[in-house]
Scaffold this motif. Structure first.
Motif, PDB file in Angstrom:
ATOM      1  N   ASP A 164       0.844  -1.190   0.000  1.00 55.70           N
ATOM      2  CA  ASP A 164       0.000   0.000   0.000  1.00 55.70           C
ATOM      3  C   ASP A 164       0.882   1.243   0.000  1.00 55.70           C
ATOM      4  OD1 ASP A 164      -2.912   1.080   0.705  1.00 55.70           O
ATOM      5  OD2 ASP A 164      -1.468   2.175   1.925  1.00 55.70           O
ATOM      6  N   GLY A 165       0.370   2.318  -0.579  1.00 58.78           N
ATOM      7  CA  GLY A 165       1.173   3.523  -0.704  1.00 58.78           C
ATOM      8  C   GLY A 165       1.457   4.257   0.589  1.00 58.78           C
ATOM      9  N   GLN A 166       0.689   3.991   1.657  1.00 59.17           N
ATOM     10  CA  GLN A 166       0.845   4.783   2.875  1.00 59.17           C
ATOM     11  C   GLN A 166       1.227   3.992   4.114  1.00 59.17           C
ATOM     12  OE1 GLN A 166      -2.272   7.938   3.430  1.00 59.17           O
ATOM     13  NE2 GLN A 166      -3.325   6.768   1.838  1.00 59.17           N
ATOM     14  N   TRP A 167       0.553   2.876   4.356  1.00 62.30           N
ATOM     15  CA  TRP A 167       0.567   2.305   5.703  1.00 62.30           C
ATOM     16  C   TRP A 167       1.754   1.388   5.934  1.00 62.30           C
ATOM     17  CZ3 TRP A 167      -2.217   5.777   7.416  1.00 62.30           C
ATOM     18  CH2 TRP A 167      -3.380   6.189   6.794  1.00 62.30           C
ATOM     19  N   ARG A 168       2.828   1.969   6.498  1.00 63.45           N
ATOM     20  CA  ARG A 168       4.023   1.218   6.870  1.00 63.45           C
ATOM     21  C   ARG A 168       4.783   2.001   7.930  1.00 63.45           C
ATOM     22  NH1 ARG A 168       4.162   2.472   1.676  1.00 63.45           N
ATOM     23  NH2 ARG A 168       5.437   4.222   0.963  1.00 63.45           N
ATOM     24  N   ASP A 169       5.705   1.304   8.609  1.00 66.86           N
ATOM     25  CA  ASP A 169       6.449   1.954   9.686  1.00 66.86           C
ATOM     26  C   ASP A 169       7.719   1.151   9.945  1.00 66.86           C
ATOM     27  OD1 ASP A 169       6.940   3.915  11.576  1.00 66.86           O
ATOM     28  OD2 ASP A 169       5.725   2.981  13.140  1.00 66.86           O
ATOM     29  N   ILE A 170       8.648   1.746  10.709  1.00 65.21           N
ATOM     30  CA  ILE A 170       9.950   1.139  10.959  1.00 65.21           C
ATOM     31  C   ILE A 170      10.458   1.561  12.330  1.00 65.21           C
ATOM     32  CG2 ILE A 170      11.150   3.074   9.875  1.00 65.21           C
ATOM     33  CD1 ILE A 170      13.218   1.162   8.796  1.00 65.21           C
ATOM     34  N   ASP A 171      11.193   0.666  12.992  1.00 67.14           N
ATOM     35  CA  ASP A 171      11.864   0.999  14.252  1.00 67.14           C
ATOM     36  C   ASP A 171      13.123   0.146  14.354  1.00 67.14           C
ATOM     37  OD1 ASP A 171      12.265   2.443  16.556  1.00 67.14           O
ATOM     38  OD2 ASP A 171      10.823   1.361  17.771  1.00 67.14           O
ATOM     39  N   TYR A 172      13.906   0.355  15.432  1.00 65.29           N
ATOM     40  CA  TYR A 172      15.206  -0.303  15.553  1.00 65.29           C
ATOM     41  C   TYR A 172      15.397  -0.854  16.954  1.00 65.29           C
ATOM     42  CZ  TYR A 172      20.313  -0.863  15.552  1.00 65.29           C
ATOM     43  OH  TYR A 172      21.584  -1.348  15.657  1.00 65.29           O
ATOM     44  N   ASP A 173      15.820  -2.113  17.034  1.00 67.19           N
ATOM     45  CA  ASP A 173      16.179  -2.788  18.279  1.00 67.19           C
ATOM     46  C   ASP A 173      17.701  -2.753  18.379  1.00 67.19           C
ATOM     47  OD1 ASP A 173      16.930  -4.600  20.227  1.00 67.19           O
ATOM     48  OD2 ASP A 173      16.010  -6.342  19.254  1.00 67.19           O
ATOM     49  N   SER A 174      18.224  -1.806  19.162  1.00 67.82           N
ATOM     50  CA  SER A 174      19.676  -1.637  19.251  1.00 67.82           C
ATOM     51  C   SER A 174      20.343  -2.759  20.037  1.00 67.82           C
ATOM     52  CB  SER A 174      20.007  -0.282  19.902  1.00 67.82           C
ATOM     53  OG  SER A 174      19.457  -0.209  21.207  1.00 67.82           O
ATOM     54  N   THR A 175      19.600  -3.439  20.913  1.00 69.21           N
ATOM     55  CA  THR A 175      20.173  -4.539  21.692  1.00 69.21           C
ATOM     56  C   THR A 175      20.563  -5.703  20.792  1.00 69.21           C
ATOM     57  OG1 THR A 175      18.840  -3.924  23.610  1.00 69.21           O
ATOM     58  CG2 THR A 175      19.761  -6.156  23.585  1.00 69.21           C
ATOM     59  N   ASN A 176      19.683  -6.064  19.876  1.00 65.17           N
ATOM     60  CA  ASN A 176      19.920  -7.192  18.976  1.00 65.17           C
ATOM     61  C   ASN A 176      20.332  -6.759  17.570  1.00 65.17           C
ATOM     62  OD1 ASN A 176      19.023  -9.488  20.778  1.00 65.17           O
ATOM     63  ND2 ASN A 176      17.182  -8.220  20.798  1.00 65.17           N
ATOM     64  N   ASP A 177      20.461  -5.445  17.369  1.00 68.94           N
ATOM     65  CA  ASP A 177      20.867  -4.894  16.081  1.00 68.94           C
ATOM     66  C   ASP A 177      19.936  -5.356  14.963  1.00 68.94           C
ATOM     67  OD1 ASP A 177      22.421  -3.349  14.369  1.00 68.94           O
ATOM     68  OD2 ASP A 177      23.796  -4.991  13.920  1.00 68.94           O
ATOM     69  N   VAL A 178      18.622  -5.173  15.174  1.00 67.21           N
ATOM     70  CA  VAL A 178      17.609  -5.608  14.213  1.00 67.21           C
ATOM     71  C   VAL A 178      16.673  -4.438  13.899  1.00 67.21           C
ATOM     72  CG1 VAL A 178      15.638  -7.135  13.818  1.00 67.21           C
ATOM     73  CG2 VAL A 178      17.670  -8.005  14.976  1.00 67.21           C
ATOM     74  N   ILE A 179      16.429  -4.210  12.622  1.00 64.58           N
ATOM     75  CA  ILE A 179      15.402  -3.281  12.176  1.00 64.58           C
ATOM     76  C   ILE A 179      14.095  -4.052  12.057  1.00 64.58           C
ATOM     77  CG2 ILE A 179      14.652  -1.757  10.311  1.00 64.58           C
ATOM     78  CD1 ILE A 179      17.656  -1.608   9.507  1.00 64.58           C
ATOM     79  N   GLY A 180      12.996  -3.474  12.530  1.00 64.56           N
ATOM     80  CA  GLY A 180      11.681  -4.060  12.351  1.00 64.56           C
ATOM     81  C   GLY A 180      10.855  -3.190  11.422  1.00 64.56           C
ATOM     82  N   ALA A 181      10.180  -3.809  10.462  1.00 59.62           N
ATOM     83  CA  ALA A 181       9.364  -3.061   9.508  1.00 59.62           C
ATOM     84  C   ALA A 181       7.987  -3.700   9.390  1.00 59.62           C
ATOM     85  CB  ALA A 181      10.026  -3.027   8.139  1.00 59.62           C
TER      86      ALA A 181
END
Length: 202
Positions: free
Chosen positions: A96-113
């Motif tokens: 979809d053109g709009q509905w998405r998001d991202i964050d970062y887990d610095s403990t495990n060095d993982v991006i979540g999307a």
């Protein structure tokens, strides 16, 4: 600062004055280091000088298939200079053109999307974890997309709760206008089917 101008996603790096009262911006850069078109950027810092940007590829020369969600990785050097490092799709389906998001887990060095697919028979929400290798190559290891909700929805968000060690996603269902929350495990895990993406060419 990441922003969109006529489907061209741009970035400017600001430097805060020592007194904290003002900010000065450097030159404007294309996020992908070229002239590709992308839509609706969401950015997160994944290190002292490294940034990940979640976008949807658009019509003119993007670094992955048009319509798909993907990540662009870049480094900030010399205080306000942007250096593109890598970019790749995170799902082989249109989003979809709009509905998405991202964050970062610095403990495990993982991006979540998180994002919502936009294909016939599938407008469900998905989550995946991504790791970015160090160095200028910034190779991406991308977890298998996992369906986290079904049905038409909007306002998709994700955040990592470091205290509990879990990912939290929320969204609003279109059918009843109610908000929902889902707790997710950290990903990628050793059980994930992963794929590595080396830097793409212009």
């Amino acid at each position: 600062m990441v922003y969109e101008v006529s489907s061209n996603t741009k970035i400017k790096i600001g430097v805060v004055a020592s007194d904290g009262q003002s900010i000065s911006f450097g030159s404007e850069y294309a996020t992908d280091g070229a002239s590709g078109n992308y839509y609706e950027p969401h950015a997160v810092a994944i290190g002292d000088n490294r940034v990940a940007i979640l976008l949807q590829a658009q019509g003119n020369a993007p670094r992955w298939t048009v319509g798909q969600p993907g990540l662009i990785i870049g480094d900030v050097t010399s205080d306000n200079v942007w250096n593109y490092r890598n970019g790749a799709s995170i799902d082989n389906n249109a989003c979809d053109g709009q509905w998405r998001d991202i964050d970062y887990d610095s403990t495990n060095d993982v991006i979540g999307a998180v994002w919502r697919r936009n294909i016939s028979g599938d407008t469900d929400g998905y989550f995946t974890g991504i790791r970015v290798a160090s160095g200028t190559g910034a190779a991406l290891t991308i977890g298998t997309p996992t369906e986290i909700q079904t049905g038409s929805h909007s306002l998709t968000r994700v955040a990592y709760n470091a205290t509990a060690g879990v990912w939290v996603s929320s969204w609003k269902y279109s059918s009843n206008n109610k908000y929902y929350i889902c707790l997710l495990y950290t990903s990628p895990s050793p059980r994930d089917r992963t794929r590595s993406r080396m830097p793409s060419s212009a």
